[in-house]
Design a protein around this motif. Structure first.
Motif, short mmCIF file in Angstrom:
data_model
loop_
_atom_site.label_atom_id
_atom_site.label_comp_id
_atom_site.label_asym_id
_atom_site.label_seq_id
_atom_site.Cartn_x
_atom_site.Cartn_y
_atom_site.Cartn_z
N UNK A 5 10.35 30.47 -24.19
CA UNK A 5 9.44 29.83 -23.25
C UNK A 5 9.45 28.33 -23.53
N UNK A 6 10.32 27.59 -22.87
CA UNK A 6 10.45 26.15 -23.18
C UNK A 6 9.27 25.33 -22.64
N UNK A 7 8.37 24.97 -23.53
CA UNK A 7 7.25 24.12 -23.18
C UNK A 7 7.56 22.69 -23.58
N UNK A 8 7.11 21.77 -22.79
CA UNK A 8 7.30 20.35 -23.04
C UNK A 8 5.91 19.73 -23.05
N UNK A 9 5.39 19.38 -24.22
CA UNK A 9 4.05 18.81 -24.34
C UNK A 9 4.17 17.29 -24.26
N UNK A 10 3.40 16.71 -23.36
CA UNK A 10 3.42 15.27 -23.09
C UNK A 10 2.02 14.72 -23.31
N UNK A 11 1.94 13.48 -23.70
CA UNK A 11 0.64 12.83 -23.90
C UNK A 11 0.69 11.44 -23.28
N UNK A 12 -0.38 11.10 -22.53
CA UNK A 12 -0.41 9.85 -21.78
C UNK A 12 -1.74 9.14 -21.99
N UNK A 13 -1.70 7.82 -21.87
CA UNK A 13 -2.90 7.02 -22.03
C UNK A 13 -3.24 6.26 -20.77
N UNK A 14 -4.52 6.32 -20.40
CA UNK A 14 -5.02 5.52 -19.28
C UNK A 14 -5.71 4.32 -19.89
N UNK A 15 -5.12 3.16 -19.69
CA UNK A 15 -5.61 1.93 -20.28
C UNK A 15 -6.13 1.00 -19.18
N UNK A 16 -7.37 0.57 -19.33
CA UNK A 16 -7.97 -0.40 -18.42
C UNK A 16 -8.25 -1.67 -19.23
N UNK A 17 -7.74 -2.78 -18.74
CA UNK A 17 -7.93 -4.05 -19.44
C UNK A 17 -9.37 -4.55 -19.27
N UNK A 18 -9.70 -5.57 -20.03
CA UNK A 18 -11.03 -6.20 -19.90
C UNK A 18 -11.22 -6.82 -18.53
N UNK A 19 -10.13 -7.10 -17.83
CA UNK A 19 -10.19 -7.66 -16.48
C UNK A 19 -10.29 -6.58 -15.41
N UNK A 20 -10.41 -5.32 -15.83
CA UNK A 20 -10.55 -4.22 -14.87
C UNK A 20 -9.26 -3.83 -14.18
#
Length: 155
Positions: A5-20
């Motif tokens: 069962x080939x699983x591919x685990x991915x991780x992502x970041x949602x980055x918001x700057x100080x300027x929005x």
């Protein structure tokens, strides 16, 4: 030996700057173009938060603090690139140092002219980003979840 069962685990970041502004990665791999949140694959022996910090350093050359969990894939998603099932985990992140990147204003405005893999970054104002700015269903759902939770995150 190939995994049953080939699983591919991915991780992502949602980055918001100080300027929005929210950080988006425009990429092209082997002729396929897509826009997504920065991040990538979990390596064996690595935790999700460590993987996300590594991915941001590799892709964006910036150290990030991994904050709140936003979303984890809760449906079947077949990989865009191979015969695996994608499981994606999204976190809110904050840069711990200034960016040393050139930000583009248009999607897929790559500096590279030769090769198989290209990447460029954009900052889009929170009030201007649209679901259609992202290619993958999981990124789109994560953005919707981010906005549902935004009142707790954005100060």
């Amino acid at each position: 030996m190939q995994a049953l069962y080939p699983f591919n685990v991915r991780v992502y970041g949602i980055l918001v700057t100080e300027q929005g502004e929210i950080l988006i990665s425009d990429e092209q791999e082997y002729g396929k173009r897509f826009s997504k949140f920065p991040g990538g694959g979990l390596e064996y022996g690595e935790g999700l938060r460590d993987a996300l910090r590594r991915e941001y350093m590799e892709e964006c050359l910036v150290e990030v603090e991994v904050l709140d969990h936003i979303y984890t894939t809760d449906f079947y998603e077949h990989s865009y690139f191979n015969d695996s099932q994608i499981i994606s985990v999204y976190y809110r992140v904050r840069n711990k140092m200034p960016f040393n990147l050139t930000f583009k204003t248009c999607a897929f405005d790559f500096d590279e002219t030769e090769g198989d893999v290209f990447q460029a970054f954009r900052l889009i104002k929170l009030e201007d980003i649209k679901i259609e700015d992202l290619t993958f269903k999981t990124d789109r759902i994560a953005l919707e979840e981010f906005f549902k939770q935004e009142k707790h995150f954005i100060k």
